[in-house]
Scaffold this motif. Structure first.
Motif, mmCIF file in Angstrom:
data_model
loop_
_atom_site.group_PDB
_atom_site.id
_atom_site.type_symbol
_atom_site.label_atom_id
_atom_site.label_comp_id
_atom_site.label_asym_id
_atom_site.label_seq_id
_atom_site.Cartn_x
_atom_site.Cartn_y
_atom_site.Cartn_z
ATOM 1 N N SER A 33 -4.706 2.133 3.630
ATOM 2 C CA SER A 33 -5.988 2.320 2.946
ATOM 3 C C SER A 33 -7.047 1.442 3.596
ATOM 4 O O SER A 33 -6.909 0.227 3.641
ATOM 5 C CB SER A 33 -5.850 1.958 1.461
ATOM 6 N N SER A 60 -5.814 -1.046 -3.567
ATOM 7 C CA SER A 60 -4.991 -0.864 -2.358
ATOM 8 C C SER A 60 -5.766 -1.290 -1.113
ATOM 9 O O SER A 60 -5.199 -1.902 -0.189
ATOM 10 C CB SER A 60 -4.552 0.595 -2.234
ATOM 11 N N VAL A 79 0.832 -1.203 0.000
ATOM 12 C CA VAL A 79 0.000 0.000 0.000
ATOM 13 C C VAL A 79 0.864 1.250 0.000
ATOM 14 O O VAL A 79 0.570 2.231 -0.699
ATOM 15 C CB VAL A 79 -0.954 0.000 1.212
ATOM 16 N N MET A 84 2.135 1.819 -3.478
ATOM 17 C CA MET A 84 1.059 2.303 -4.355
ATOM 18 C C MET A 84 0.729 3.759 -4.069
ATOM 19 O O MET A 84 0.429 4.539 -4.987
ATOM 20 C CB MET A 84 -0.185 1.432 -4.166
#
Length: 588
Positions: free
Chosen positions: A329, A117, A76, A79
């Motif tokens: 997330s 995510s 995450v 990303m």
């Protein structure tokens, strides 16, 4: 003349059609996202390929369970750094910010970055619910549609809210509370032209869920009896306690986030650090891993004992607050519902043990505190009440729900300025509407606020004559604008003081020659809101007021008159009085 306000126009039909299609698509996306979460969960914790929505709690990884959330946090973080920072957090504050500052324009890449995510974060054990990412993804899809088509900023906001409402409705099978959530947290209004499309999107989202998964309540619980008066009072007291807890949880979450901000490493690595805490807590209490919808159902059904509820409440709070503070997330609704229902169950069992005469049902206590903690943390009051009813379908729970959520809302409003949804963007200087009141200017007619004693000029007068009159500096000569009438008293236009005193204007010129455009007027039966909008569109500071026939001049209204119209509103809000002759005094 200003356009008469119409609550609905033909264009709403087009937006309604788009919202219904959007609601259906978002419901399918919700199904795909839950399948993706299931796929990641099964791969990460069980080493199998399956999209079945499984709980990580039954894993047999031992100490290796600590590593799984760390890996998810690393992915995450990567990303977020090279995709978009907007995928961090639970998504609703970011959607609020786009609505308030950026005309509801969410970057298109969020429509796939956010769900992917979130699926990775939740699937690797993140203590979040699937509803937060789906709400954010639905809003992003609505915004994307609004950016691809020729729509106004208001219509784009409606589509964003419609997508978000459809996402929540598709997850929880709760269309009414989904609409209320959109009103209380995204639309910041309740107007027919936005409410109807959002409602239709929520209906379609729920209908698609019925088709795919059936119409059973999300959190089934045994039927509950009508509460006694003593029990209702006890539930309200629990709402007060839960309201205090919601304030503490909000402050704790942002204190942890502030702590991460002070770390001497890049924010990309923070979700992995949060993953360590998630993994350690999950090792000792596996029930804290993943979405935990089964935990909520067990809590409100009375299937967990006192020790188990207390441990789940504290451990879920620790795991979720650290994970959310780390910037990974995920969502807030399911974790708050878990913490609140566990707290309510504990309070309910204490009442049964210590104060049996109150006739408290621990299951109802868990239900009302589940809703009250969200009402206190987010101040989405009506959403919280209706959500708990829709997801359990227990009508006898409505009365205690209303009392407990109102109490939590009251405590939160007195103790905390911002909410768990608005604190983040408030720190960035975004002012979020906190109340939804009727437009005061919409309630007052122009004829009740305009100046009736109008000083006008004759069209045949020369500029020199008027300049000499202005130089007398009498009260009538101090106005900034003057209507111009012809010999028969008909309105020709308006000249300003600046026009009359301009050095380049010859003294022998007539006043009529200074008129640059037809008169800009408003009827006395128009509202002050319509007059204000007319001023902005025409770029003028005053309007001539004509009678209902549209021809006879009856007054003039200025920007100052619009401001003075708020005097009564302020007086009604701040002055207290008795109607039996006591003196009026300002409210404390």
């Amino acid at each position: 003349m200003p356009r008469r306000f119409r609550p609905l126009g033909r264009r709403v039909l087009w937006i309604c059609f788009l919202a219904m299609v959007l609601g259906s698509v978002v419901a399918l996306v919700a199904r795909l996202l839950t399948g993706l979460i299931g796929l990641v969960t099964n791969l990460a914790f069980y080493g199998r390929i399956s999209t079945e929505f499984s709980s990580p709690a039954g894993n047999h990884l031992g100490l290796w369970v600590i590593v799984v959330p760390v890996i998810g946090g690393l992915v995450v973080g990567v990303m977020a750094r090279w995709g978009s920072r907007a995928i961090r957090g639970h998504g609703i504050p970011e959607a609020m910010e786009q609505v308030l500052l950026n005309e509801s324009k969410i970057p298109p890449r969020i429509t796939w970055l956010k769900p992917v995510s979130s699926a990775i974060a939740i699937g690797t054990g993140g203590p979040f619910g699937a509803e937060g990412p789906i709400i954010a993804t639905g809003g992003a899809l609505g915004s994307l549609v609004g950016q691809l088509l020729h729509v106004t900023a208001d219509e784009r906001k409606t589509l964003l809210a419609a997508g978000a409402a459809a996402g929540m409705a598709a997850v929880f099978s709760a269309p009414i509370s989904s609409v209320l959530l959109a009103i209380e947290l995204l639309l910041f209004e309740r107007r027919a032209r936005s409410l109807i499309p959002v409602a239709l999107a929520a209906v379609m989202g729920t209908a698609v869920r019925y088709m795919l998964e059936g119409n059973e309540p999300m959190f089934a619980m045994p039927a509950v009896a009508t509460p006694a008066l003593s029990a209702v009072v006890a539930y309200i007291v629990m709402g007060i306690i839960t309201g205090v807890a919601s304030v503490g949880i909000t402050k704790l979450t942002y204190a942890i986030e502030d702590g991460f901000e002070k770390l001497p490493i890049h924010w990309m690595w923070w979700p992995a650090i949060g993953g360590v805490v998630v993994g350690v807590v999950g090792y000792f209490m596996p029930a804290t891993l993943g979405v935990g919808y089964n935990n909520i159902g067990a809590l409100i059904a009375g299937q967990i004992g006192f020790t188990g509820m207390l441990a789940l409440c504290l451990m879920k709070l620790l795991s979720w607050s650290v994970a959310l503070g780390s910037g990974t997330s995920g969502g807030t609704l399911a974790p708050l519902f878990t913490i609140g229902s566990a707290l309510g169950g504990v309070l309910g069992l204490l009442c049964v043990s210590w104060l049996p005469w109150l006739q408290v049902d621990p299951r109802v206590a868990a239900l009302v505190c589940m809703a009250a903690i969200f009402a206190g943390a987010s101040r989405a009051f009506l959403t919280s009440v209706v959500f708990a009813f829709e997801t359990t379908q227990q009508p006898h729970g409505l009365l205690p729900l209303l009392g407990a959520c109102a109490a939590a809302y009251l405590v939160s409003g007195l103790m905390m300025r911002n909410t768990i949804m608005t604190e983040k963007i408030a720190r960035r200087g975004v002012r979020v509407p906190a109340e939804y009141a009727a437009d005061w200017l919409e309630r007052i007619a122009v004829g009740d606020a305009c100046s009736r004693e109008v000083v006008s000029l004759r069209a045949a007068e020369t500029v020199g004559e008027v300049q000499a009159w202005l130089a007398t500096d009498t009260a009538p000569a101090k106005h900034q604008g003057f209507p111009v009438l012809d010999g028969e008293g008909h309105l020709l236009g308006v000249v300003t003081r600046r026009d009359l005193l301009r050095a380049s204007t010859p003294a022998e010129a007539t006043v009529q020659s200074l008129l640059a455009r037809p008169p800009i007027v408003v009827r006395e039966d128009h509202t002050l809101r319509e007059a204000a909008d007319h001023m902005v569109e025409a770029d003028v500071g005053r309007l001539v007021v004509v009678g209902k026939d549209g021809r006879r001049m009856v007054g003039i209204i200025t920007r100052g008159d619009l401001l003075k119209a708020h005097a009564r509103r302020l007086r009604e809000a701040h002055e207290t009085s008795r109607h039996l002759g006591a003196k009026t005094k300002p409210a404390v």
